[in-house]
Design a protein around this motif. Structure first.
Motif, short mmCIF file in Angstrom:
data_model
loop_
_atom_site.label_atom_id
_atom_site.label_comp_id
_atom_site.label_asym_id
_atom_site.label_seq_id
_atom_site.Cartn_x
_atom_site.Cartn_y
_atom_site.Cartn_z
N UNK A 176 0.85 -1.21 0.00
CA UNK A 176 0.00 0.00 0.00
C UNK A 176 0.88 1.26 0.00
N UNK A 177 0.52 2.18 -0.80
CA UNK A 177 1.25 3.44 -0.84
C UNK A 177 0.97 4.23 0.45
N UNK A 178 1.99 4.59 1.17
CA UNK A 178 1.78 5.20 2.48
C UNK A 178 1.10 6.56 2.40
N UNK A 179 1.45 7.32 1.38
CA UNK A 179 0.84 8.65 1.25
C UNK A 179 -0.67 8.52 1.10
N UNK A 180 -1.10 7.43 0.48
CA UNK A 180 -2.52 7.20 0.25
C UNK A 180 -3.25 6.97 1.57
N UNK A 181 -2.55 6.37 2.52
CA UNK A 181 -3.20 6.04 3.78
C UNK A 181 -3.53 7.30 4.56
N UNK A 182 -2.62 8.22 4.56
CA UNK A 182 -2.80 9.35 5.45
C UNK A 182 -3.46 10.54 4.78
N UNK A 205 -10.58 0.81 19.07
CA UNK A 205 -12.01 1.13 19.18
C UNK A 205 -12.27 2.61 18.89
N UNK A 206 -11.41 3.47 19.39
CA UNK A 206 -11.53 4.89 19.11
C UNK A 206 -11.36 5.19 17.63
N UNK A 207 -10.42 4.50 17.01
CA UNK A 207 -10.12 4.77 15.60
C UNK A 207 -11.26 4.36 14.67
N UNK A 208 -11.87 3.20 14.97
CA UNK A 208 -12.83 2.67 14.00
C UNK A 208 -14.27 3.10 14.26
N UNK A 251 -13.29 -4.97 9.14
CA UNK A 251 -11.97 -5.49 8.79
C UNK A 251 -11.10 -4.44 8.09
N UNK A 252 -11.69 -3.74 7.14
CA UNK A 252 -10.88 -2.75 6.42
C UNK A 252 -10.53 -1.57 7.33
N UNK A 253 -11.44 -1.23 8.25
CA UNK A 253 -11.15 -0.15 9.20
C UNK A 253 -9.97 -0.55 10.09
N UNK A 275 1.13 10.18 23.67
CA UNK A 275 0.54 9.06 22.93
C UNK A 275 -0.95 9.31 22.69
N UNK A 276 -1.63 9.86 23.70
CA UNK A 276 -3.06 10.16 23.53
C UNK A 276 -3.29 11.11 22.36
N UNK A 277 -2.46 12.16 22.31
CA UNK A 277 -2.65 13.13 21.24
C UNK A 277 -2.32 12.54 19.87
N UNK A 278 -1.34 11.65 19.82
CA UNK A 278 -1.04 11.02 18.53
C UNK A 278 -2.18 10.10 18.10
N UNK A 279 -2.77 9.40 19.09
CA UNK A 279 -3.92 8.56 18.74
C UNK A 279 -5.08 9.45 18.27
N UNK A 280 -5.24 10.61 18.93
CA UNK A 280 -6.31 11.52 18.51
C UNK A 280 -6.10 11.98 17.07
N UNK A 281 -4.85 12.21 16.72
CA UNK A 281 -4.55 12.59 15.33
C UNK A 281 -4.90 11.43 14.40
N UNK A 282 -4.49 10.22 14.80
CA UNK A 282 -4.80 9.05 13.98
C UNK A 282 -6.31 8.88 13.82
N UNK A 283 -7.05 9.12 14.90
CA UNK A 283 -8.50 8.97 14.84
C UNK A 283 -9.11 9.93 13.81
N UNK A 284 -8.60 11.16 13.81
CA UNK A 284 -9.10 12.12 12.83
C UNK A 284 -8.70 11.72 11.41
N UNK A 285 -7.49 11.19 11.26
CA UNK A 285 -7.01 10.83 9.92
C UNK A 285 -7.74 9.63 9.34
N UNK A 286 -8.34 8.80 10.20
CA UNK A 286 -9.09 7.64 9.73
C UNK A 286 -10.18 8.05 8.74
N UNK A 287 -10.68 9.26 8.88
CA UNK A 287 -11.78 9.72 8.03
C UNK A 287 -11.27 10.40 6.77
N UNK A 288 -9.97 10.33 6.54
CA UNK A 288 -9.35 10.89 5.35
C UNK A 288 -9.74 12.35 5.10
N UNK A 289 -9.50 13.20 6.08
CA UNK A 289 -9.87 14.60 5.89
C UNK A 289 -8.94 15.28 4.88
#
Ligand code: ATP
Ligand code: MG
Lengths: 223, 269
Positions: B1-7, B122-125, B137-139, B167-181
């Motif tokens: 998977x292309x990493x830039x595509x993920x984020x 759980x927070x991310x998905x 599964x894909x989430x 770590x909490x703030x990095x997870x919070x960033x990941x959670x927001x990025x899950x929605x591909x903003x």
């Protein structure tokens, strides 16, 4: 004390006791299911920003908190059939009366839980696109359930004790059966002691569970 | 998977032009009809911009981000996104008019907002599954990929209470990025952190910057501002007083108020 304990009269009565126990368990479980679910809904409505919704719900809560349970049960059994011209079987009626009472008390338990959800979580929910019902279901409910759990369980056990009051209106629960046996055999001491022991043994594990939850919550606070 | 595509979800090429990404037109906002925090504000952000908003405490920086995230209404003006109406002030106090555009904006807050009853995963998905109906599964796969990129792969099953602030703030960033903003808003995300954790969060933001993520960042850390910004915006009194490249604003501020503010904060640092 020269009283001679004699439990022999109980042989052959086990069926009656089990039947009564089963009714008590049903009353307790169904009323708790009702109280845990409706208590949350009632709490949300009582905290609503719409006055027309909030006021009746607050009145409902206060009514059940400020009148004797015994009176509530008696009122249900005698007045509902008159008012609505319906016959409802005694156990259902008992579940309704006890369940509504518990709903009111549990609503109060949930309130502290809902208020403990940080405001910033609601902002995060909006940022994530959660609709308000989804916020309630996935974020507010689990968090407030956890906070409210010790009180919900405590309310649940006291409901089991209060369920004995339905014996007054001839619902054949554990208390009622015990009373019949005691009267038939002229053995109140043995019978009521045994009944008390049964209630005690049923409530004790739950009471311990409350302690476990409280200890776990204290630990979580310290983290 | 292309990493830039993920984020990073790249907006269309024409969003790089002025007026095609986020555009504030004469926006007015006041709290309780008296405390004015946006006083006819105009702002044009391109998709390749990384705006850093600076300004005195109480100047309305958080309010600007909260308006853009749909958390607060405005009482005047319009905000367009991709040239389409995003936020309008028609009913005198309104928020977002397009859910679709709203879902292209993500935000991370100063205070920790991870849901304590859910694990990191759980927070991310939660939102991708419940709001966007994606399959679990894909989430999860995407969540793992993201967490790995942010150095959190071993925290997947942790609860927030078991994480450090950084770590909490990095997870919070990941959670927001899950929605591909397409646009990320950061409101002082490191100011609640112990100093040694600030860098790990800022590094993640720099990583996003390298992937050309459009961001609006509010920070009091002028060093970081200078490093990450393509454009620095100085706000005061509900207005944009001055804006320009980091070199322009920090190296040679034109307005007296900007100089005064920078003198004060740089001395403190
Ligand atoms: N919900 C609200 N209701 C009323 N007033 C508010 C509200 N939110 C913020 N304010 C006020 O609006 C002004 C701007 O607040 P805002 O949080 O946007 O400032 P800020 O630039 O982010 O400040 P800081 O640097 O301290 O975070 C402040 O005076 C604040 O007290
Ligand atoms: Mg702020």
């Amino acid at each position: 004390m020269d009283y001679q304990f004699d439990f022999h009269f109980l042989t052959g009565k086990a069926d009656m006791l089990l039947e009564g126990l089963w009714v008590t368990l049903q009353l307790t479980l169904y009323a708790n299911a009702m109280g845990v679910v409706l208590g949350f809904v009632l709490c949300l409505m009582a905290m609503s920003k719409f006055r027309m919704l909030r006021w009746p719900c607050q009145l409902f809560i206060e009514f059940f908190r400020c009148t004797p349970v015994l009176l509530q049960i008696v009122w249900f059994f005698y007045c509902i059939p008159i008012l609505f011209q319906v016959y409802i079987d005694p156990i259902t009626m008992g579940v309704l009366a006890l369940g509504l009472n518990l709903t009111a008390f549990n609503a109060e338990a949930y309130r502290a839980g809902i208020q403990s959800v940080p405001k910033a979580h609601f902002d995060a929910c909006v940022a994530l696109g959660l609709k308000s019902w989804q916020q309630t279901l996935y974020v507010v409910l689990p968090q407030s359930l956890r906070t409210a759990m010790p009180v919900l369980l405590t309310n649940g056990i006291s409901l089991m004790q209060q369920s004995a009051l339905v014996a007054i209106v001839a619902v054949s629960d554990l208390m009622y059966m015990g009373k019949s046996i005691a009267v038939d055999a002229y053995r109140p001491l043995e019978t009521y002691s045994l009944i008390a022991l049964i209630y005690f043994l049923m409530a004790l594990p739950i009471s311990h569970l409350v302690n476990v939850f409280e200890r776990r919550q204290d630990a979580a606070m310290q983290r | 998977m292309n990493t830039a595509e993920v984020v990073v979800n790249m907006p269309p090429a024409n969003a790089m032009e002025a007026g095609q990404f986020i555009q504030l037109d004469n926006v007015f906002k006041a709290y309780n009809n008296e405390l004015v925090v946006m006083d006819g504000m105009n702002l044009d952000m391109r998709a390749d911009d990384r705006l850093v908003i600076i300004g005195p405490s109480g100047s309305g920086k958080s309010s600007l981000l909260r308006v853009l995230m749909g958390l607060e209404g405005i009482q005047g003006g319009d905000i367009n996104f991709h040239g389409q109406p995003y936020i309008k002030s028609e009913n005198n106090d309104s928020k977002v008019v397009s859910d679709e555009l709203h879902s292209r904006v993500g935000m991370v807050f100063q205070h920790y907002t991870l849901f304590p009853h859910l694990t990191v995963m759980g927070n991310l998905i939660l939102a991708p599954m419940k709001v966007h109906g994606k399959d679990k599964q894909s989430c999860i796969a995407k969540g793992r990929e993201l967490l790995a990129r942010l150095g959190l792969e071993d925290k997947v099953d942790y609860y927030p209470s078991q994480l450090s602030g950084g770590q909490k703030q990095r997870v919070a960033i990941a959670r927001a990025l899950m929605l591909e903003p397409e646009l990320m808003l950061f409101d002082e995300v490191t100011s609640a952190l112990d100093p040694e954790m600030v860098t790990e969060v800022q590094n993640v933001m720099m990583q996003l910057a390298e992937q050309k993520m459009a961001m609006i960042i509010v920070t009091h850390d002028m060093h970081f501002a200078r490093e990450i910004a393509t454009r620095v915006v100085f706000c005061a009194g509900g207005k944009i007083v001055e804006q320009g490249t980091p070199d322009e604003v920090f190296g040679n501020p034109k307005e007296a108020r900007t100089r005064e503010f920078l003198d004060k904060v740089l001395h403190l640092n």
